[in-house]
Design a protein around this motif. Structure first.
Motif, PDB file in Angstrom:
ATOM      1  N   UNK A 296       0.822  -1.205   0.000  1.00  4.78           N
ATOM      2  CA  UNK A 296       0.000   0.000   0.000  1.00  4.78           C
ATOM      3  C   UNK A 296       0.859   1.260   0.000  1.00  4.78           C
ATOM      4  N   UNK A 297       1.902   1.252   0.822  1.00  2.00           N
ATOM      5  CA  UNK A 297       2.788   2.427   0.875  1.00  2.00           C
ATOM      6  C   UNK A 297       3.453   2.665  -0.475  1.00  2.00           C
ATOM      7  N   UNK A 298       3.932   1.597  -1.090  1.00  2.00           N
ATOM      8  CA  UNK A 298       4.592   1.731  -2.396  1.00  2.00           C
ATOM      9  C   UNK A 298       3.598   2.187  -3.458  1.00  2.00           C
ATOM     10  N   UNK A 299       2.359   1.701  -3.389  1.00  2.00           N
ATOM     11  CA  UNK A 299       1.348   2.112  -4.371  1.00  2.00           C
ATOM     12  C   UNK A 299       1.025   3.596  -4.219  1.00  2.00           C
ATOM     13  N   UNK A 300       0.897   4.060  -3.003  1.00  2.00           N
ATOM     14  CA  UNK A 300       0.622   5.488  -2.776  1.00  2.00           C
ATOM     15  C   UNK A 300       1.802   6.332  -3.243  1.00  2.00           C
ATOM     16  N   UNK A 301       3.024   5.890  -2.908  1.00  2.00           N
ATOM     17  CA  UNK A 301       4.228   6.621  -3.321  1.00  2.00           C
ATOM     18  C   UNK A 301       4.324   6.670  -4.847  1.00  2.00           C
ATOM     19  N   UNK A 302       4.107   5.513  -5.498  1.00  2.00           N
ATOM     20  CA  UNK A 302       4.181   5.461  -6.953  1.00  2.00           C
ATOM     21  C   UNK A 302       3.063   6.294  -7.583  1.00  2.00           C
ATOM     22  N   UNK A 303       1.892   6.278  -6.967  1.00  2.00           N
ATOM     23  CA  UNK A 303       0.792   7.098  -7.460  1.00  2.00           C
ATOM     24  C   UNK A 303       1.109   8.576  -7.377  1.00  2.00           C
ATOM     25  N   UNK A 304       1.742   9.004  -6.270  1.00  2.00           N
ATOM     26  CA  UNK A 304       2.162  10.401  -6.145  1.00  2.00           C
ATOM     27  C   UNK A 304       3.219  10.742  -7.186  1.00  2.00           C
TER      28      UNK A 304
ATOM     29  N   UNK B 296       3.641   9.334 -10.130  1.00  2.00           N
ATOM     30  CA  UNK B 296       3.053   9.351 -11.468  1.00  2.00           C
ATOM     31  C   UNK B 296       1.928  10.376 -11.599  1.00  2.00           C
ATOM     32  N   UNK B 297       1.478  10.902 -10.496  1.00  2.00           N
ATOM     33  CA  UNK B 297       0.388  11.867 -10.536  1.00  2.00           C
ATOM     34  C   UNK B 297      -0.977  11.218 -10.675  1.00  2.00           C
ATOM     35  N   UNK B 298      -1.050   9.889 -10.519  1.00  2.00           N
ATOM     36  CA  UNK B 298      -2.314   9.174 -10.640  1.00  2.00           C
ATOM     37  C   UNK B 298      -2.287   8.011  -9.647  1.00  2.00           C
ATOM     38  N   UNK B 299      -3.158   8.066  -8.646  1.00  2.00           N
ATOM     39  CA  UNK B 299      -3.158   7.042  -7.601  1.00  2.00           C
ATOM     40  C   UNK B 299      -3.465   5.651  -8.162  1.00  2.00           C
ATOM     41  N   UNK B 300      -4.412   5.579  -9.096  1.00  2.00           N
ATOM     42  CA  UNK B 300      -4.770   4.283  -9.695  1.00  2.00           C
ATOM     43  C   UNK B 300      -3.578   3.671 -10.432  1.00  2.00           C
ATOM     44  N   UNK B 301      -2.777   4.486 -11.088  1.00  2.00           N
ATOM     45  CA  UNK B 301      -1.598   3.971 -11.794  1.00  2.00           C
ATOM     46  C   UNK B 301      -0.595   3.396 -10.797  1.00  2.00           C
ATOM     47  N   UNK B 302      -0.495   3.997  -9.633  1.00  2.00           N
ATOM     48  CA  UNK B 302       0.402   3.469  -8.595  1.00  2.00           C
ATOM     49  C   UNK B 302      -0.034   2.093  -8.126  1.00  2.00           C
ATOM     50  N   UNK B 303      -1.342   1.937  -7.843  1.00  2.00           N
ATOM     51  CA  UNK B 303      -1.857   0.623  -7.434  1.00  2.00           C
ATOM     52  C   UNK B 303      -1.716  -0.396  -8.563  1.00  2.00           C
TER      53      UNK B 303
END
Length: 123
Positions: A61-69, A71-78
């Motif tokens: 979850x932390x990595x998905x939120x970080x990656x979403x931030x 990339x500028x898109x939370x769904x892309x992070x997940x």
């Protein structure tokens, strides 16, 4: 003479019964020890696995939120972390023999057939 032979056979019978009884007791104790060591190892593995899964869940979850931030898109992070976990799953599946099967077989072989010397130190 015949009475002496009968007495010796009686003694031999008693000694054999005592020998087999002591062997049965030894194997009961040895089996109990191996069973308890196995139960402890399985319990430890279960607790370790549960804690590891919780840690991976939170790190995911932390990595998905970080990656979403990033990339500028939370769904892309997940989505990115989901694909990463799918890639890891495929990799583990393809490498299951050297990563999982062989180490487990070695562990249980050492665990079940461990010989101890007179000082109770593993050899």
């Amino acid at each position: 003479m015949l009475g002496k032979i009968a007495e010796q056979f009686t003694q031999l019978k008693e000694l054999l019964i005592e020998y087999f009884d002591s062997n049965v007791e030894y194997y009961k104790l040895a089996g109990f020890e191996k069973l308890m060591r196995f139960v402890v190892a399985i319990t430890f593995a279960a607790v370790f696995f549960i804690l590891l899964m919780l840690a991976l869940f939170l790190f995911g979850f932390s990595a998905a939120i970080w990656l979403g931030d990033l990339l500028g898109n939370e769904a892309a992070g997940y989505l990115g972390i989901g694909f990463f976990y799918l890639f890891l799953l495929l990799l583990v599946y393809l490498l299951k023999k050297p990563l999982i099967e062989r180490p487990l077989i070695r562990f249980f072989h050492r665990f079940l057939f461990k010989k101890e010397n007179k000082n109770n130190e593993p050899s």
